[in-house]
Design a protein around this motif. Structure first.
Motif, PDB file in Angstrom:
ATOM      1  N   GLY A 199      90.763 -68.694   5.238  1.00  0.00           N
ATOM      2  CA  GLY A 199      91.466 -67.613   4.551  1.00  0.00           C
ATOM      3  C   GLY A 199      92.738 -68.065   3.840  1.00  0.00           C
ATOM      4  N   TYR A 200      93.103 -69.337   3.995  1.00  0.00           N
ATOM      5  CA  TYR A 200      94.340 -69.840   3.394  1.00  0.00           C
ATOM      6  C   TYR A 200      94.056 -70.906   2.348  1.00  0.00           C
ATOM      7  CZ  TYR A 200      96.931 -67.832   7.327  1.00  0.00           C
ATOM      8  OH  TYR A 200      97.478 -66.979   8.249  1.00  0.00           O
ATOM      9  N   VAL A 201      95.070 -71.112   1.487  1.00  0.00           N
ATOM     10  CA  VAL A 201      95.168 -72.360   0.741  1.00  0.00           C
ATOM     11  C   VAL A 201      96.277 -73.145   1.420  1.00  0.00           C
ATOM     12  CG1 VAL A 201      95.922 -73.386  -1.417  1.00  0.00           C
ATOM     13  CG2 VAL A 201      94.326 -71.482  -1.454  1.00  0.00           C
TER      14      VAL A 201
ATOM     15  N   LEU B  72      73.336 -62.509  15.621  1.00  0.00           N
ATOM     16  CA  LEU B  72      74.634 -62.492  16.292  1.00  0.00           C
ATOM     17  C   LEU B  72      75.046 -63.948  16.520  1.00  0.00           C
ATOM     18  CD1 LEU B  72      73.681 -59.910  19.070  1.00  0.00           C
ATOM     19  CD2 LEU B  72      75.262 -59.443  17.182  1.00  0.00           C
ATOM     20  N   ALA B  73      76.268 -64.304  16.136  1.00  0.00           N
ATOM     21  CA  ALA B  73      76.680 -65.710  16.283  1.00  0.00           C
ATOM     22  C   ALA B  73      78.149 -65.801  16.660  1.00  0.00           C
ATOM     23  CB  ALA B  73      76.414 -66.467  14.990  1.00  0.00           C
ATOM     24  N   GLY B  74      78.568 -67.029  17.038  1.00  0.00           N
ATOM     25  CA  GLY B  74      79.949 -67.269  17.458  1.00  0.00           C
ATOM     26  C   GLY B  74      80.893 -67.478  16.286  1.00  0.00           C
ATOM     27  N   GLU B  75      82.136 -67.805  16.626  1.00  0.00           N
ATOM     28  CA  GLU B  75      83.213 -68.017  15.650  1.00  0.00           C
ATOM     29  C   GLU B  75      82.816 -68.990  14.537  1.00  0.00           C
ATOM     30  OE1 GLU B  75      86.445 -67.124  15.371  1.00  0.00           O
ATOM     31  OE2 GLU B  75      87.221 -66.612  17.372  1.00  0.00           O
ATOM     32  N   ASN B  76      83.376 -68.765  13.356  1.00  0.00           N
ATOM     33  CA  ASN B  76      83.325 -69.736  12.253  1.00  0.00           C
ATOM     34  C   ASN B  76      81.903 -70.017  11.779  1.00  0.00           C
ATOM     35  OD1 ASN B  76      84.746 -71.364  10.426  1.00  0.00           O
ATOM     36  ND2 ASN B  76      84.589 -73.183  11.715  1.00  0.00           N
ATOM     37  N   PHE B  77      81.090 -68.976  11.693  1.00  0.00           N
ATOM     38  CA  PHE B  77      79.707 -69.158  11.254  1.00  0.00           C
ATOM     39  C   PHE B  77      79.677 -69.623   9.795  1.00  0.00           C
ATOM     40  CE2 PHE B  77      75.594 -67.921   9.579  1.00  0.00           C
ATOM     41  CZ  PHE B  77      74.735 -68.328  10.598  1.00  0.00           C
ATOM     42  N   GLY B  78      78.840 -70.612   9.520  1.00  0.00           N
ATOM     43  CA  GLY B  78      78.643 -71.072   8.140  1.00  0.00           C
ATOM     44  C   GLY B  78      79.672 -72.068   7.648  1.00  0.00           C
ATOM     45  N   CYS B  79      80.330 -72.768   8.583  1.00  0.00           N
ATOM     46  CA  CYS B  79      81.331 -73.751   8.139  1.00  0.00           C
ATOM     47  C   CYS B  79      80.625 -74.949   7.520  1.00  0.00           C
ATOM     48  CB  CYS B  79      82.226 -74.166   9.298  1.00  0.00           C
ATOM     49  SG  CYS B  79      81.357 -74.910  10.678  1.00  0.00           S
ATOM     50  N   GLY B  80      81.407 -75.743   6.798  1.00  0.00           N
ATOM     51  CA  GLY B  80      80.848 -76.938   6.183  1.00  0.00           C
ATOM     52  C   GLY B  80      80.605 -76.757   4.700  1.00  0.00           C
ATOM     53  N   SER B  81      79.465 -77.232   4.266  1.00  0.00           N
ATOM     54  CA  SER B  81      79.182 -77.368   2.838  1.00  0.00           C
ATOM     55  C   SER B  81      79.054 -76.008   2.138  1.00  0.00           C
ATOM     56  CB  SER B  81      77.919 -78.204   2.662  1.00  0.00           C
ATOM     57  OG  SER B  81      76.914 -77.511   1.990  1.00  0.00           O
ATOM     58  N   SER B  82      79.158 -76.038   0.806  1.00  0.00           N
ATOM     59  CA  SER B  82      79.121 -74.807   0.020  1.00  0.00           C
ATOM     60  C   SER B  82      77.701 -74.387  -0.332  1.00  0.00           C
ATOM     61  CB  SER B  82      79.922 -75.009  -1.269  1.00  0.00           C
ATOM     62  OG  SER B  82      79.290 -75.998  -2.065  1.00  0.00           O
ATOM     63  N   ARG B  83      76.713 -75.109   0.163  1.00  0.00           N
ATOM     64  CA  ARG B  83      75.318 -74.881  -0.244  1.00  0.00           C
ATOM     65  C   ARG B  83      74.897 -73.419  -0.056  1.00  0.00           C
ATOM     66  NH1 ARG B  83      73.178 -78.924   4.493  1.00  0.00           N
ATOM     67  NH2 ARG B  83      74.669 -80.224   3.395  1.00  0.00           N
ATOM     68  N   GLU B  84      74.501 -72.815  -1.174  1.00  0.00           N
ATOM     69  CA  GLU B  84      74.039 -71.420  -1.110  1.00  0.00           C
ATOM     70  C   GLU B  84      72.626 -71.369  -0.522  1.00  0.00           C
ATOM     71  OE1 GLU B  84      75.676 -69.124  -4.257  1.00  0.00           O
ATOM     72  OE2 GLU B  84      73.967 -67.759  -4.303  1.00  0.00           O
ATOM     73  N   HIS B  85      72.042 -72.553  -0.364  1.00  0.00           N
ATOM     74  CA  HIS B  85      70.744 -72.635   0.305  1.00  0.00           C
ATOM     75  C   HIS B  85      70.840 -72.056   1.717  1.00  0.00           C
ATOM     76  CE1 HIS B  85      71.450 -75.807  -2.623  1.00  0.00           C
ATOM     77  NE2 HIS B  85      70.158 -75.891  -2.841  1.00  0.00           N
ATOM     78  N   ALA B  86      72.038 -72.011   2.286  1.00  0.00           N
ATOM     79  CA  ALA B  86      72.196 -71.449   3.638  1.00  0.00           C
ATOM     80  C   ALA B  86      71.876 -69.949   3.652  1.00  0.00           C
ATOM     81  CB  ALA B  86      73.590 -71.748   4.177  1.00  0.00           C
ATOM     82  N   SER B 102      84.065 -64.549  13.227  1.00  0.00           N
ATOM     83  CA  SER B 102      84.663 -65.033  11.979  1.00  0.00           C
ATOM     84  C   SER B 102      83.635 -65.840  11.207  1.00  0.00           C
ATOM     85  CB  SER B 102      85.901 -65.889  12.255  1.00  0.00           C
ATOM     86  OG  SER B 102      85.552 -67.028  13.015  1.00  0.00           O
ATOM     87  N   PHE B 103      83.867 -65.919   9.895  1.00  0.00           N
ATOM     88  CA  PHE B 103      82.977 -66.662   9.007  1.00  0.00           C
ATOM     89  C   PHE B 103      83.786 -67.682   8.222  1.00  0.00           C
ATOM     90  CE2 PHE B 103      80.917 -62.598   9.619  1.00  0.00           C
ATOM     91  CZ  PHE B 103      79.574 -62.924   9.741  1.00  0.00           C
ATOM     92  N   ALA B 104      83.141 -68.775   7.848  1.00  0.00           N
ATOM     93  CA  ALA B 104      83.785 -69.704   6.912  1.00  0.00           C
ATOM     94  C   ALA B 104      83.855 -69.032   5.542  1.00  0.00           C
ATOM     95  CB  ALA B 104      82.981 -70.997   6.831  1.00  0.00           C
ATOM     96  N   ASP B 105      84.936 -69.301   4.815  1.00  0.00           N
ATOM     97  CA  ASP B 105      85.197 -68.584   3.555  1.00  0.00           C
ATOM     98  C   ASP B 105      84.061 -68.693   2.530  1.00  0.00           C
ATOM     99  OD1 ASP B 105      87.655 -67.762   4.467  1.00  0.00           O
ATOM    100  OD2 ASP B 105      88.785 -69.342   3.466  1.00  0.00           O
ATOM    101  N   ILE B 106      83.593 -69.913   2.307  1.00  0.00           N
ATOM    102  CA  ILE B 106      82.603 -70.096   1.233  1.00  0.00           C
ATOM    103  C   ILE B 106      81.286 -69.425   1.621  1.00  0.00           C
ATOM    104  CG2 ILE B 106      81.351 -71.756  -0.216  1.00  0.00           C
ATOM    105  CD1 ILE B 106      83.579 -73.749   0.211  1.00  0.00           C
ATOM    106  N   PHE B 107      80.903 -69.581   2.898  1.00  0.00           N
ATOM    107  CA  PHE B 107      79.656 -68.950   3.340  1.00  0.00           C
ATOM    108  C   PHE B 107      79.735 -67.433   3.203  1.00  0.00           C
ATOM    109  CE2 PHE B 107      77.021 -66.704   6.313  1.00  0.00           C
ATOM    110  CZ  PHE B 107      75.778 -67.268   6.065  1.00  0.00           C
ATOM    111  N   TYR B 108      80.864 -66.869   3.573  1.00  0.00           N
ATOM    112  CA  TYR B 108      81.063 -65.415   3.505  1.00  0.00           C
ATOM    113  C   TYR B 108      80.778 -64.918   2.084  1.00  0.00           C
ATOM    114  CZ  TYR B 108      83.357 -60.886   4.477  1.00  0.00           C
ATOM    115  OH  TYR B 108      83.637 -59.557   4.646  1.00  0.00           O
ATOM    116  N   GLN B 120      82.156 -58.848  10.219  1.00  0.00           N
ATOM    117  CA  GLN B 120      83.149 -59.497  11.074  1.00  0.00           C
ATOM    118  C   GLN B 120      83.554 -58.515  12.169  1.00  0.00           C
ATOM    119  OE1 GLN B 120      86.283 -61.238   8.829  1.00  0.00           O
ATOM    120  NE2 GLN B 120      87.226 -62.169  10.641  1.00  0.00           N
ATOM    121  N   MET B 121      83.429 -58.954  13.405  1.00  0.00           N
ATOM    122  CA  MET B 121      83.574 -58.045  14.543  1.00  0.00           C
ATOM    123  C   MET B 121      84.313 -58.777  15.647  1.00  0.00           C
ATOM    124  SD  MET B 121      82.307 -55.030  15.582  1.00  0.00           S
ATOM    125  CE  MET B 121      81.013 -54.534  14.479  1.00  0.00           C
ATOM    126  N   ASP B 122      85.102 -58.055  16.457  1.00  0.00           N
ATOM    127  CA  ASP B 122      85.874 -58.809  17.447  1.00  0.00           C
ATOM    128  C   ASP B 122      84.967 -59.500  18.464  1.00  0.00           C
ATOM    129  OD1 ASP B 122      86.532 -55.769  18.886  1.00  0.00           O
ATOM    130  OD2 ASP B 122      85.816 -57.433  20.129  1.00  0.00           O
TER     131      ASP B 122
END
Lengths: 466, 194
Positions: A199-201, B72-86, B102-108, B120-122
Motif C-alpha cells: 500500500g506504500y511507495v 479463503l486464504a492467509g495474509e498477503n495473498f498474491g505476492c510476488g510477480s505481476s503476472r495476470e496469469h494468476a 490482506s492482498f499484495a497490491d498488484i494482485f489485488y 479483505q476481511m479481518d
C-alpha cells in the motif's frame, strides 16, 4: 516557499491528467517498457478493439524472460519461440521499437532501461513486471502492472492510480566493508517483513543510501516489491546525474546540465513528511543468506536457521528447503550458483564477483553460471577481461537474459538442487520445480561457488577487503 | 469483463500465508499467448506430484471442495510477480471470490480487472471461516452492492474502494472509460511538449 514536499508528491503533481474527488487520478505515463511474457494478450486486446498504441515513441520492448543464454541460433523451445515471435510481430504491427534477441541493446528490461538513459529522474515508468521498482533508483516513480493495465497504457498512455501513501525507509550510518546493497535490502525485508510496504511507495534515505553507486541503488529499489511495495525510490543526486551523463537517450551538452538541475530539484525537501518512517542501522548489517521460501526469511551469514516451532510457516519452509532447525548457515552445501538477474547482473556486480573468484577454482560439485544483465554489460565485462576470470575458475559465461532467476528458459535448477543465487525470489519452485534457492550478494555467491558451501566473504577474501 | 453483483459458492480453505504468484501459476505455464485455459495449471505443484498424479492431501483435490468458488486464504495473498496469469488461472478454474486478511497490491488490481472480487476481511473472521470450512460444507454469499459476506448466521461487512466496486458491478471496460478523457490526455501532452 510552499510546503516541503516528498519526491513522490512532486512527481505525482506533474503527472495528473484528470482529477475527480473520491476517484483515482488519471496519471500520465512517460515510459512503458514491454517484454514477451506479459504483453501478447494486451496487444491482442488492442487488435480486437481496433485500437492503436497511442505513443509508440514512449514504448520500448525487449525479450528477456524466455531467451536462451546459450546456443541462440536455434530456439529449441517451440512455445517460447512462439511468444518471442508474437512480440516481434506485435512490435512491427504497432510501430514499437524492439531490442530483439540479436540486437546490441538486448538485455533484461530493468538493466537496459537505465543503460540506454531511458530511465530518468521524475519519470513515471511502468512495465508488466513487478521488478519495475528497480528504476526508482533514479528518482523515477516506477512500478509493475498486470497485462490489462499494459493494454490500458498501450492504448491511452495513462493509468488510474490513487495517490500512494509514502514510507520512509531510513538507513542510519554506513555499511561495513564487504557488506553490499543486496545485504542491506535483504536485512531490511528480514527485519520488517514481506508485507510492510504493501500500500506504500517506499523512499530510501540516509547516509548508506547516499553512498551507494547507482547499481547498488538499483539492487535496493529492485527488491522493494519483495517488501510489498509496488515502488521504491531514491531522491536524485550527483551520483544519479553522473551515471546518466552521456547516455544515449538523455540531452547532451549544456542541455544536459539544464536537465540535471531540474532532476536535482525533485529531491525530497528538507522537512517533508512521510506517512510512515522505519529505521535500520547500517553498521549492524552482516552479509545475508536467505534460508526459507520468501525473501524475508534471511539471517546473517554467522547465524543459523530458526527453531522449527517458531511457526507453521517456518516448519513448512525448512521442510521444503531440506534444512534442519538451528542449522548453521555455513554448514549448508550448495550445488548451483547463479550470478545474474535484474537484481545483480550489472557491470559493478560482475566486477566485484570476479575479484572474489580470481585465482580460485569452482568447487567440483558446483555448477556455476554468470549471466550478464545485458548485451552491453557482457561486452563491457569482456573488454575488462572479467569473462576470462570467470571461465578459468570454472564458471559458465552466458548471453544476457533473466535466465535462472525464474527458469523460464533452459537454465533450471533440478529438483532438490540447492542454489546460491543473486536473484530476488526464493519462492518454492522459482528456479525449477523442487529447487531450493538461497538469496545472496554476488560476492557471497562467488565465495560459495569456490568453497561449495556458504562462507563469510569478508573472511574468505580478506585480502580483497584489506 | 463480466459484471458481478453477487456470488454464492462453497468456500475452500487454503490455510497458508504469503501465497505467491509462482505457486498460483508456475512459470512454465506463462508461455501461452491467450488469456484462457490457465485453470488446469492453477497451484500446479501443490495439486500434482512430479509424475503428474494428484496429491490427494491438497485441499483442491478433495471431493468436498470440487465445486468450490470462494477461496479463503492467509495474509498477503498474491505476492510476488505481476503476472495476470494468476487471476486468469483462478477465474478459469472457477473462483470468483477470494477472501483474505490482506492482498499484495498488484494482485489485488489484477483480480479486479478480471471480475474476481478480492474481499479483505479481518484475520479472525477469515480464520473462523477456514476452521468451519475444514469441518463442514460452508456456503458463503458475497453481496458486492451492499459490501457484505453472509454465512448462515451473520452478515459481515467488507470494504472495497467505490471506484473498483462500480467497475465490477457494471463490468466496465476501463480503456473505453479513459478514452472519454482523450481531449485531456492530448492537452496534457501538448502542455508537456510546449
Amino acid at each position: 516557499m510552499g510546503k516541503p514536499e516528498t519526491l513522490v508528491e512532486k512527481i505525482w503533481k506533474q503527472h495528473v491528467v484528470h482529477h475527480e474527488p473520491e476517484k483515482p487520478d488519471l496519471m500520465y505515463i512517460d515510459l512503458h517498457l514491454v517484454h514477451e511474457v506479459t504483453s501478447p494478450q494486451a496487444f491482442e486486446g488492442l487488435r480486437l478493439n481496433n485500437r492503436k498504441v497511442r505513443r509508440p515513441d514512449l514504448t520500448f520492448a525487449t525479450m528477456d524472460h524466455n531467451v536462451p543464454t546459450k546456443n541462440r541460433d536455434v530456439i529449441q523451445d517451440q512455445i517460447s519461440k512462439k511468444q518471442m515471435d508474437a512480440l516481434r510481430k506485435n512490435c512491427k504491427d504497432f510501430g514499437v521499437t524492439l531490442a530483439d534477441m540479436y540486437h546490441p541493446d538486448q538485455g533484461i528490461v530493468h538493466v537496459i532501461g537505465p543503460q540506454l538513459g531511458l530511465t530518468q529522474p521524475g519519470k513515471t515508468i511502468v512495465c508488466g513486471d513487478s521488478h519495475t521498482s528497480t528504476h526508482g533508483a533514479f528518482g523515477a516513480l516506477a512500478f509493475g502492472i498486470g497485462t490489462s493495465e499494459v493494454e490500458h497504457v498501450l492504448a491511452t498512455q495513462t493509468l488510474w492510480q490513487k495517490p500512494p501513501k509514502t514510507l520512509n525507509v531510513h538507513v542510519e550510518g554506513d555499511l561495513g566493508t564487504g557488506v553490499t546493497a543486496k545485504d542491506l535490502i535483504l536485512a531490511i525485508i528480514s527485519k520488517f517483513g514481506v508485507r510492510f510496504g504493501t500500500g506504500y511507495v517506499m523512499e530510501y534515505t540516509g547516509e548508506a543510501i547516499r553512498n551507494l553507486s547507482m547499481e547498488g541503488r538499483m539492487t535496493v529499489c529492485n527488491m522493494s516489491i519483495e517488501a510489498g511495495a509496488r515502488a521504491g525510490l531514491i531522491s536524485p543526486d550527483e551520483t544519479t546525474v553522473e551515471f546518466l551523463r552521456g547516455k544515449p537517450n538523455v540531452p547532451q551538452g549544456e542541455a544536459f546540465d539544464e536537465k540535471a538541475r531540474e532532476w536535482l530539484a525533485l529531491a525530497t525537501d528538507e522537512g517533508a513528511e512521510y506517512d510512515e518512517t522505519v529505521m535500520i542501522k547500517a553498521e549492524e548489517i552482516e552479509p545475508q543468506v536467505s534460508w526459507g521460501t520468501n525473501p524475508g526469511m534471511c539471517v546473517p551469514v554467522s547465524g543459523s536457521t530458526p527453531d522449527v516451532h517458531e511457526s507453521d510457516d517456518v516448519a513448512r519452509a525448512l521442510e521444503y528447503m531440506g534444512l534442519d532447525e538451528n542449522q548453521p548457515i555455513q554448514s549448508i552445501n550448495i550445488d548451483h550458483v547463479f550470478i545474474g538477474s535484474c537484481t545483480n547482473s550489472r557491470i559493478t556486480d560482475l566486477r566485484k564477483a570476479a575479484k572474489i573468484v580470481e585465482g580460485h577454482q569452482v568447487s567440483d560439485h558446483v555448477r556455476a553460471i554468470v549471466v550478464p544483465g545485458s548485451f552491453g554489460t557482457k561486452e563491457q565485462a569482456e573488454k575488462e577481461g572479467l569473462d576470462a576470470i570467470f571461465k578459468s575458475a570454472g564458471f559458465e559465461w552466458r548471453e544476457a537474459g533473466c535466465s535462472m532467476c525464474l527458469a523460464m528458459n533452459d537454465d533450471v535448477v533440478p529438483p532438490g538442487g540447492r542454489c546460491a543465487s543473486t536473484s530476488n525470489r526464493n519462492f518454492e519452485g522459482r528456479q525449477g520445480n523442487g529447487a531450493r534457492t538461497h538469496l545472496v550478494s554476488p560476492e557471497m555467491a562467488a565465495a560459495a561457488a569456490i568453497e561449495g558451501h556458504f562462507v563469510d566473504v569478508r573472511q574468505f577474501a580478506a585480502n580483497v577487503y584489506s | 469483463m463480466e459484471a458481478i453483483r453477487e456470488h454464492q459458492g462453497v468456500a475452500v480453505p487454503l490455510d497458508r500465508t504469503n501465497v505467491d504468484t509462482d505457486q498460483i501459476i508456475p512459470k512454465q505455464f506463462l508461455k501461452r499467448i491467450e488469456r484462457t485455459g490457465f485453470g488446469q495449471f492453477l497451484f500446479y505443484h501443490w495439486r500434482f506430484d512430479d509424475d503428474g498424479n494428484k496429491r490427494e492431501d491438497f485441499i483442491l483435490n478433495q471431493p468436498a471442495y470440487e465445486e468450490g468458488s470462494v477461496l479463503l486464504a492467509g495474509e498477503n495473498f498474491g505476492c510476488g510477480s505481476s503476472r495476470e496469469h494468476a487471476p486468469w488461472s483462478l477465474l478459469d478454474y472457477g473462483f470468483r471470490v477470494i477472501i483474505a486478511p490482506s492482498f499484495a497490491d498488484i494482485f489485488y488490481n489484477n483480480a479486479l480487472k478480471n471480475g474476481i472480487i478480492p474481499v479483505q476481511m479481518d484475520e479472525e473472521q477469515v480464520h473462523q471461516w477456514m476452521k468451519q470450512a475444514e469441518n463442514e460444507e460452508l456456503v458463503l454469499t458475497v453481496d458486492l452492492e451492499n459490501q457484505i459476506v453472509c454465512d448462515d448466521n451473520q452478515d459481515v461487512h467488507f470494504d472495497i474502494p467505490a471506484y473498483h466496486r462500480e467497475n465490477l458491478l457494471n463490468g466496465l471496460d476501463d480503456i473505453g472509460l479513459t478514452l472519454q478523457h482523450e481531449d485531456k490526455i492530448t492537452a496534457f501532452e501538448h502542455a508537456v511538449r510546449a
